[in-house]
Scaffold this active site. Structure first.
Site, PDB file in Angstrom:
ATOM      1  N   THR A  49       0.869  -1.184   0.000  1.00 31.24           N
ATOM      2  CA  THR A  49       0.000   0.000   0.000  1.00 31.24           C
ATOM      3  C   THR A  49       0.901   1.228   0.000  1.00 31.24           C
ATOM      4  OG1 THR A  49      -0.076   0.418   2.370  1.00 31.24           O
ATOM      5  CG2 THR A  49      -1.534  -1.307   1.533  1.00 31.24           C
ATOM      6  N   CYS A  50       0.311   2.423   0.005  1.00 30.91           N
ATOM      7  CA  CYS A  50       1.193   3.601  -0.023  1.00 30.91           C
ATOM      8  C   CYS A  50       1.970   3.757   1.272  1.00 30.91           C
ATOM      9  CB  CYS A  50       0.407   4.859  -0.377  1.00 30.91           C
ATOM     10  SG  CYS A  50      -1.050   5.073   0.619  1.00 30.91           S
ATOM     11  N   ASN A  51       1.481   3.177   2.353  1.00 33.64           N
ATOM     12  CA  ASN A  51       2.171   3.334   3.628  1.00 33.64           C
ATOM     13  C   ASN A  51       3.024   2.140   4.049  1.00 33.64           C
ATOM     14  OD1 ASN A  51       1.630   5.936   4.372  1.00 33.64           O
ATOM     15  ND2 ASN A  51      -0.359   5.422   5.261  1.00 33.64           N
ATOM     16  N   ARG A  52       2.865   1.038   3.350  1.00 37.59           N
ATOM     17  CA  ARG A  52       3.653  -0.133   3.764  1.00 37.59           C
ATOM     18  C   ARG A  52       3.813  -1.137   2.637  1.00 37.59           C
ATOM     19  NH1 ARG A  52       2.189  -1.509   8.458  1.00 37.59           N
ATOM     20  NH2 ARG A  52       0.806   0.250   8.741  1.00 37.59           N
ATOM     21  N   HIS A  99       1.923  -8.623  14.386  1.00 40.68           N
ATOM     22  CA  HIS A  99       2.046  -7.462  13.494  1.00 40.68           C
ATOM     23  C   HIS A  99       0.918  -7.451  12.460  1.00 40.68           C
ATOM     24  CE1 HIS A  99       4.199  -4.212  11.449  1.00 40.68           C
ATOM     25  NE2 HIS A  99       3.812  -4.789  10.324  1.00 40.68           N
ATOM     26  N   GLU A 114      -8.043   3.518  10.897  1.00 42.47           N
ATOM     27  CA  GLU A 114      -8.661   3.687   9.564  1.00 42.47           C
ATOM     28  C   GLU A 114      -9.054   2.317   8.998  1.00 42.47           C
ATOM     29  OE1 GLU A 114      -6.998   3.211   6.340  1.00 42.47           O
ATOM     30  OE2 GLU A 114      -5.058   2.514   7.052  1.00 42.47           O
ATOM     31  N   GLN A 120      -7.354  -3.550   2.033  1.00 44.10           N
ATOM     32  CA  GLN A 120      -6.066  -3.769   1.371  1.00 44.10           C
ATOM     33  C   GLN A 120      -5.481  -5.128   1.747  1.00 44.10           C
ATOM     34  OE1 GLN A 120      -4.418  -0.092   2.785  1.00 44.10           O
ATOM     35  NE2 GLN A 120      -4.748   0.963   0.835  1.00 44.10           N
ATOM     36  N   GLY A 189     -16.623  30.601  -2.356  1.00 44.21           N
ATOM     37  CA  GLY A 189     -15.198  30.847  -2.164  1.00 44.21           C
ATOM     38  C   GLY A 189     -14.382  29.686  -2.692  1.00 44.21           C
ATOM     39  N   GLY A 191     -11.352  28.463  -1.151  1.00 43.73           N
ATOM     40  CA  GLY A 191     -10.330  27.960  -0.227  1.00 43.73           C
ATOM     41  C   GLY A 191     -10.108  26.463  -0.409  1.00 43.73           C
TER      42      GLY A 191
END
Lengths: 354, 156
Positions: A49-52, A99, A114, A120, A189, A191
């Site tokens: 994944t993008c984080n691991r 883990h 999350e 995933q 707006g 922003g």
């Protein structure tokens, strides 16, 4: 059979390294074949994944497995082994099991609790299974990990509350209107936070979008990007009668929506509820508006307060979640000792840590 | 006739009880939204929109049942006692209750009021239900206690 894990995550390695190590879906078949062939794993699964990026392996003996896995990752990422190894963590059971259970439950995620990681992991397992790379050990391991994650999510508050300003705004709007597919939204707006919130609402099925800006060109440009209707600024009073949710994100020096305007609009809209999300600093909406009946006003501090509250709640659920995971790990180890244990379990431990 | 009268009246009280509970939940949920304090209940309660709709449905059902119940009561009174209206305290209370819920039903139907005030009124309205159901039976002299109703049922 040993269960070995070699991998890296957002804590152990920066994104420049992670992106080189990541596996694209179309690479998985070859990678799994190599792992079971040249690397000599009996069973293998790749979670990328993008984080691991993590490789879970089932091997009958440890003999050099971890070295071979590190070499495989080095070859895959075209990174020198010396540079790569300090960024990797390597575990055997029971740590590898604990883990995976923690990861799947979202306890190891950047945003605690999350839910995306659950899917995933599920996909990583399904893909490995489709390629025939899993066997008795990893099948049971992943199924138990997914069950553990579901138990943790349903029994604790780990996934409660929204964790970004945009998703909190969506959650509040849903608490008022229920399903948002019928709701109409006006963004005033340009922003960044306003646009982000709009994106979140679109994700939840909102299709009736209006965009208003002092500069008509800017409004038209933004509207085109979202399939929204651009509206001139002088139609604000009319819009107040028609839309359900208004997001303001302008840098106007004073309030652009006054209490009297909203009060008049509420009579004309037959008290149909109105949700106002004010992301401007200084505030774009007169705070006195919130005292009106059936009008729900949230400013940036309210939203950020709720985000902090969710994080706090999740943090408090951490201990309870870990207890569930420990219990599930113990139960898995019981099964593993009976069915697959290669040797005396007391000799087990981490092989190396980053 | 008397049986339908009793049954519909009691069922209308049940519907008003539902409106009362839903109204209470609405007010709790709304209070949390207004104060931006999301308590433990926040994640479990349905949306305000849904609560508002169920509340209206319960008020409509209750009002309809009460109308039938009162109508049967009037006819029953004519048949058994020979008079449409005996001005019994419970009759007066029930007529008042009917008028109040008629008003509430109309303002909600026409969307003159919605959300907060309808929820508040359906909570307050239930005190009238309690008064009609219990108060008029026990506190005031009445020809409506349930024993005599049963007796009348067995007679008719």
């Amino acid at each position: 059979m040993h269960i070995v894990l070699v991998g890296m995550n957002y804590r152990s390695a920066p994104v420049e390294i992670r992106e080189r190590l990541a596996f694209r879906r179309e690479q998985l078949a070859d990678a799994l074949a190599t792992l079971r062939g040249r690397v000599g794993l009996h069973e293998a699964a790749i979670l990328s994944t993008c984080n691991r990026i993590e490789i879970y392996a089932g091997v009958p003996t440890l003999d050099g497995t971890i070295d071979r896995l590190q070499q495989f990752l080095s070859a895959h990422s075209h990174l020198a082994l010396d540079g790569l190894v300090p960024q990797l963590y390597c575990y055997t059971e029971p740590h590898s099991i604990r883990h995976l259970f923690s990861v799947t439950s979202g306890l190891d995620s950047m945003v605690l609790g999350e839910a995306e990681i659950l899917y995933q992991v599920k996909h990583a397992y399904q893909w490995a299974k489709e390629h025939g790379a899993t066997g008795k050990a990893l099948n049971t391991l992943f199924q138990r990990a997914l069950n553990t994650a579901k138990a943790v999510r349903s029994q604790t508050a780990i996934g409660h509350g929204a964790t970004s300003v945009g998703s909190v705004a969506v959650e509040l709007a849903e608490k008022i209107f229920g399903r948002l597919s019928q709701a109409s939204v006006l963004l005033i707006g340009a922003g960044t936070l306003g646009e982000l919130t709009l994106t979140r609402l679109v994700d939840r099925g909102v299709t009736r979008l209006h965009i208003m800006n002092r500069s008509p060109d800017r409004a038209a440009g933004l509207a085109a990007g979202y399939g929204a209707t651009p509206q001139p600024f002088n139609e604000l009073a009319a819009s107040l009668q028609q839309v359900d949710i208004i997001i303001t994100s302008t840098n106007a020096p004073s309030a652009i929506i006054a209490r009297a305007e909203v009060a008049a609009a509420m009579r004309l809209r037959h008290q149909h509820p109105l949700c106002l999300i004010d992301l401007g600093v200084p505030r774009n909406i007169d705070p006195a508006v919130s005292r009106l009946e059936n009008v729900y006003l949230f400013n940036i501090d309210d939203l950020q307060g709720l985000v902090a509250h969710s994080h706090e709640q999740r943090q408090q659920a951490l201990g309870q979640s870990q207890a569930i995971i420990e219990e599930k790990v113990d139960r898995f180890l019981d099964w593993w000792r009976e069915e697959l244990s290669p040797c005396d379990p007391s000799s087990l431990g981490p092989v190396a840590a980053p | 006739m008397v049986l339908i009268h009793t049954l519909c009246s009691l069922l209308s009280y049940v519907a008003f009880l539902v409106a009362f509970i839903i109204g209470l939940l609405f007010l709790m949920q709304e209070r949390q939204l207004k104060r931006k304090t999301m308590g433990a209940l926040f994640h479990r309660l349905p949306s305000l929109d849904l609560l508002d709709r169920i509340n209206f449905l319960a008020i409509s059902a209750g009002f309809g049942l009460l109308s039938i119940g009162l109508g049967c009561g009037l006819v029953g009174s004519r048949v058994i006692l020979g008079r449409w209206w005996v001005a019994d305290p419970k009759e007066v209370a029930a007529l008042g209750l009917w008028a109040c819920y008629l008003l509430l039903w109309i303002v909600r139907l026409r969307s003159t009021l919605r959300g907060h005030r309808v929820a508040l009124l359906s909570v307050l309205g239930f005190t009238l239900v309690l008064f009609t159901f219990l108060g008029a039976s026990w506190l005031l002299p009445t020809s409506h206690p349930y024993q005599s109703t049963l007796r009348r049922v067995s007679v008719s």
